[in-house]
Design a protein around this motif. Structure first.
Motif, PDB file in Angstrom:
ATOM      1  N   LEU A 205      17.295  12.570 -17.130  1.00 11.48           N
ATOM      2  CA  LEU A 205      16.724  11.303 -17.873  1.00 11.48           C
ATOM      3  C   LEU A 205      17.222  10.240 -16.929  1.00 11.48           C
ATOM      4  N   ARG A 206      18.463  10.317 -16.702  1.00 10.13           N
ATOM      5  CA  ARG A 206      19.190   9.244 -15.916  1.00 10.13           C
ATOM      6  C   ARG A 206      18.510   8.846 -14.709  1.00 10.13           C
ATOM      7  N   GLU A 207      18.155  10.038 -14.078  1.00  9.63           N
ATOM      8  CA  GLU A 207      17.473   9.703 -12.789  1.00  9.63           C
ATOM      9  C   GLU A 207      16.216   8.979 -12.832  1.00  9.63           C
ATOM     10  N   LYS A 208      15.564   9.516 -13.994  1.00  7.23           N
ATOM     11  CA  LYS A 208      14.096   8.770 -14.004  1.00  7.23           C
ATOM     12  C   LYS A 208      14.073   7.296 -14.589  1.00  7.23           C
ATOM     13  N   LEU A 209      15.408   6.862 -15.225  1.00  7.48           N
ATOM     14  CA  LEU A 209      15.416   5.814 -15.674  1.00  7.48           C
ATOM     15  C   LEU A 209      16.351   4.738 -14.885  1.00  7.48           C
ATOM     16  N   SER A 210      16.587   5.241 -13.624  1.00 11.43           N
ATOM     17  CA  SER A 210      17.626   4.552 -12.757  1.00 11.43           C
ATOM     18  C   SER A 210      17.354   3.029 -12.335  1.00 11.43           C
ATOM     19  N   HIS A 211      16.095   2.808 -12.392  1.00  8.29           N
ATOM     20  CA  HIS A 211      15.733   1.522 -11.856  1.00  8.29           C
ATOM     21  C   HIS A 211      15.562   0.631 -13.046  1.00  8.29           C
ATOM     22  N   CYS A 212      15.820   1.205 -14.304  1.00 11.37           N
ATOM     23  CA  CYS A 212      15.919   0.131 -15.582  1.00 11.37           C
ATOM     24  C   CYS A 212      17.429  -0.481 -15.608  1.00 11.37           C
ATOM     25  N   HIS A 213      17.301  -1.466 -15.320  1.00 11.59           N
ATOM     26  CA  HIS A 213      18.721  -2.237 -15.084  1.00 11.59           C
ATOM     27  C   HIS A 213      19.474  -2.679 -16.387  1.00 11.59           C
ATOM     28  N   ASN A 214      18.763  -2.875 -17.403  1.00 15.60           N
ATOM     29  CA  ASN A 214      19.492  -3.208 -18.590  1.00 15.60           C
ATOM     30  C   ASN A 214      19.709  -1.859 -19.684  1.00 15.60           C
ATOM     31  N   VAL A 215      19.453  -0.718 -19.528  1.00 15.08           N
ATOM     32  CA  VAL A 215      19.520   0.301 -20.476  1.00 15.08           C
ATOM     33  C   VAL A 215      20.314   1.344 -19.456  1.00 15.08           C
ATOM     34  N   CYS A 216      21.121   2.286 -20.125  1.00 17.27           N
ATOM     35  CA  CYS A 216      21.690   3.533 -19.567  1.00 17.27           C
ATOM     36  C   CYS A 216      22.251   4.315 -20.439  1.00 17.27           C
ATOM     37  N   ILE A 217      22.535   5.746 -20.007  1.00 19.18           N
ATOM     38  CA  ILE A 217      23.382   6.648 -20.881  1.00 19.18           C
ATOM     39  C   ILE A 217      24.376   6.677 -20.457  1.00 19.18           C
ATOM     40  N   HIS A 218      25.391   6.669 -21.326  1.00 14.51           N
ATOM     41  CA  HIS A 218      26.727   6.720 -20.673  1.00 14.51           C
ATOM     42  C   HIS A 218      27.505   7.816 -21.333  1.00 14.51           C
ATOM     43  N   THR A 219      28.382   8.527 -20.558  1.00 17.74           N
ATOM     44  CA  THR A 219      29.258   9.754 -20.972  1.00 17.74           C
ATOM     45  C   THR A 219      30.405   9.213 -21.585  1.00 17.74           C
ATOM     46  N   VAL A 220      30.790   9.772 -22.618  1.00 14.40           N
ATOM     47  CA  VAL A 220      32.028   9.401 -23.459  1.00 14.40           C
ATOM     48  C   VAL A 220      32.794  10.696 -23.318  1.00 14.40           C
ATOM     49  N   TRP A 221      33.682  10.583 -22.532  1.00 17.04           N
ATOM     50  CA  TRP A 221      34.460  11.715 -22.189  1.00 17.04           C
ATOM     51  C   TRP A 221      35.195  12.356 -23.223  1.00 17.04           C
ATOM     52  N   GLY A 222      35.002  13.700 -23.437  1.00 17.71           N
ATOM     53  CA  GLY A 222      35.651  14.750 -24.327  1.00 17.71           C
ATOM     54  C   GLY A 222      34.883  14.275 -25.873  1.00 17.71           C
ATOM     55  N   VAL A 223      33.664  13.495 -25.720  1.00 17.64           N
ATOM     56  CA  VAL A 223      32.877  13.424 -26.978  1.00 17.64           C
ATOM     57  C   VAL A 223      31.549  13.678 -27.022  1.00 17.64           C
ATOM     58  N   GLY A 224      30.722  12.982 -26.034  1.00 21.92           N
ATOM     59  CA  GLY A 224      29.483  13.145 -25.656  1.00 21.92           C
ATOM     60  C   GLY A 224      28.725  12.298 -24.842  1.00 21.92           C
ATOM     61  N   TYR A 225      27.539  11.369 -25.442  1.00 25.15           N
ATOM     62  CA  TYR A 225      26.920  10.717 -24.904  1.00 25.15           C
ATOM     63  C   TYR A 225      26.552   9.320 -25.949  1.00 25.15           C
ATOM     64  N   LYS A 226      26.169   8.364 -25.110  1.00 27.56           N
ATOM     65  CA  LYS A 226      25.709   7.191 -26.017  1.00 27.56           C
ATOM     66  C   LYS A 226      24.649   6.260 -25.102  1.00 27.56           C
ATOM     67  N   PHE A 227      23.519   5.852 -25.890  1.00 29.00           N
ATOM     68  CA  PHE A 227      22.647   4.925 -25.019  1.00 29.00           C
ATOM     69  C   PHE A 227      22.980   3.562 -25.215  1.00 29.00           C
ATOM     70  N   GLU A 228      23.028   2.812 -24.172  1.00 26.99           N
ATOM     71  CA  GLU A 228      23.683   1.691 -24.363  1.00 26.99           C
ATOM     72  C   GLU A 228      22.590   0.457 -23.724  1.00 26.99           C
ATOM     73  N   VAL A 229      22.505  -0.684 -24.356  1.00 28.47           N
ATOM     74  CA  VAL A 229      21.489  -1.729 -23.887  1.00 28.47           C
ATOM     75  C   VAL A 229      22.351  -3.077 -23.329  1.00 28.47           C
ATOM     76  N   GLU A 230      22.197  -3.275 -22.037  1.00 31.06           N
ATOM     77  CA  GLU A 230      22.690  -4.328 -21.366  1.00 31.06           C
ATOM     78  C   GLU A 230      24.150  -4.201 -21.364  1.00 31.06           C
ATOM     79  N   ALA A 231      24.558  -2.814 -20.744  1.00 31.81           N
ATOM     80  CA  ALA A 231      25.963  -2.627 -20.629  1.00 31.81           C
ATOM     81  C   ALA A 231      26.202  -1.534 -19.554  1.00 31.81           C
ATOM     82  N   CYS A 232      25.239  -1.721 -18.526  1.00 33.78           N
ATOM     83  CA  CYS A 232      25.044  -0.642 -17.467  1.00 33.78           C
ATOM     84  C   CYS A 232      25.651  -1.225 -16.290  1.00 33.78           C
ATOM     85  N   THR A 233      26.982  -1.394 -16.332  1.00 36.14           N
ATOM     86  CA  THR A 233      27.845  -1.771 -15.031  1.00 36.14           C
ATOM     87  C   THR A 233      28.695  -0.478 -14.452  1.00 36.14           C
TER      88      THR A 233
END
Length: 233
Positions: A205-233
């Motif tokens: 999913l990350r690969e397919k959304l790689s050209h979306c600059h304002n959304v991303c799926i972050h790994t929260v280490w030791g917990v899981g994942y979260k979908f974030e908007v305008e926090a893709c740095t």
């Protein structure tokens, strides 16, 4: 109408065990001894789900899965006799929705199939009835009822489980989900699957959304994942 499941496995004993148990569950089973036969039956009989053994003569399960996911939008479960992470990950990266390691329990196989059918509902969106018809995050639009994703005005082709995972994340931007929660909510069963299933689908999913600059799926280490908007740095 009973559910129609195609199984491709060169071991007649495995097919017989599955056939007998499926009969009790009122699931129609189509049997193929190899990958070539499975592809022919898939085109003609249009099953609701496909189960593929990895080790088959001629066209093996991986190549069969590759062909299926290129041509059809049908869920695939891989069966492997090897307790090898490489085989499991490869099957998922080729487009399989799930996998099981032999020897397996027919009861667990049916549980996974039922979970897929509950979520799939013949192509209907796997979300609540009162949910929004779409989610919009600037350059990313998720059309729930049409099961379409548009990024930068371009349609992105997602596998069914990839779409359901993205739609689930979109309902709660910024929320952190454990892998167990994602398995239960998106795959539809309570920790019957391997955590690696979630990780591989997130990677695709990350690969397919790689050209979306304002959304991303972050790994929260030791917990899981979260979908974030305008926090893709």
């Amino acid at each position: 109408m009973p559910w129609k499941v195609l199984i491709a496995d060169d071991d007649p004993n495995v097919r017989e065990i599955v056939r007998l148990y499926f009969r009790q569950q009122l699931i129609e089973l189509i049997e193929a001894p190899d990958g070539v036969s499975a592809l022919a039956m898939l085109a003609e009989l249009k099953p609701d789900i496909v189960i593929l053994d990895v080790m088959m003569p001629g066209l093996d399960g991986f190549e069969t899965c590759r062909e299926i996911t290129k041509r059809y939008d049908v869920p695939v479960i891989m069966l492997t006799a090897k307790n090898d992470e490489f085989d499991r990950v490869l099957g998922l990266e080729l487009g399989a929705d799930d996998y099981m390691t032999k020897p397996f329990s027919p009861r667990e196989l049916v549980a996974r199939i039922k979970a897929i059918f509950r979520r799939m509902q013949k192509g209907q969106p796997s979300i609540e009835v009162d949910a929004p018809s779409h989610y919009e995050f600037d350059d990313l639009v998720i059309h729930v009822t049409r099961r379409e994703v548009i990024a930068n005005s371009t349609k992105i082709d997602l596998r069914p489980k990839e779409f359901e995972l993205l739609a689930f994340f979109a309902k709660s931007p910024g929320s952190v989900f454990k892998r167990e929660q994602l398995l239960e909510q998106v795959w539809g069963y309570d920790f019957l699957g391997d955590m690696r299933t979630v990780d591989v689908h997130i990677k695709k999913l990350r690969e397919k959304l790689s050209h979306c600059h304002n959304v991303c799926i972050h790994t929260v280490w030791g917990v899981g994942y979260k979908f974030e908007v305008e926090a893709c740095t």
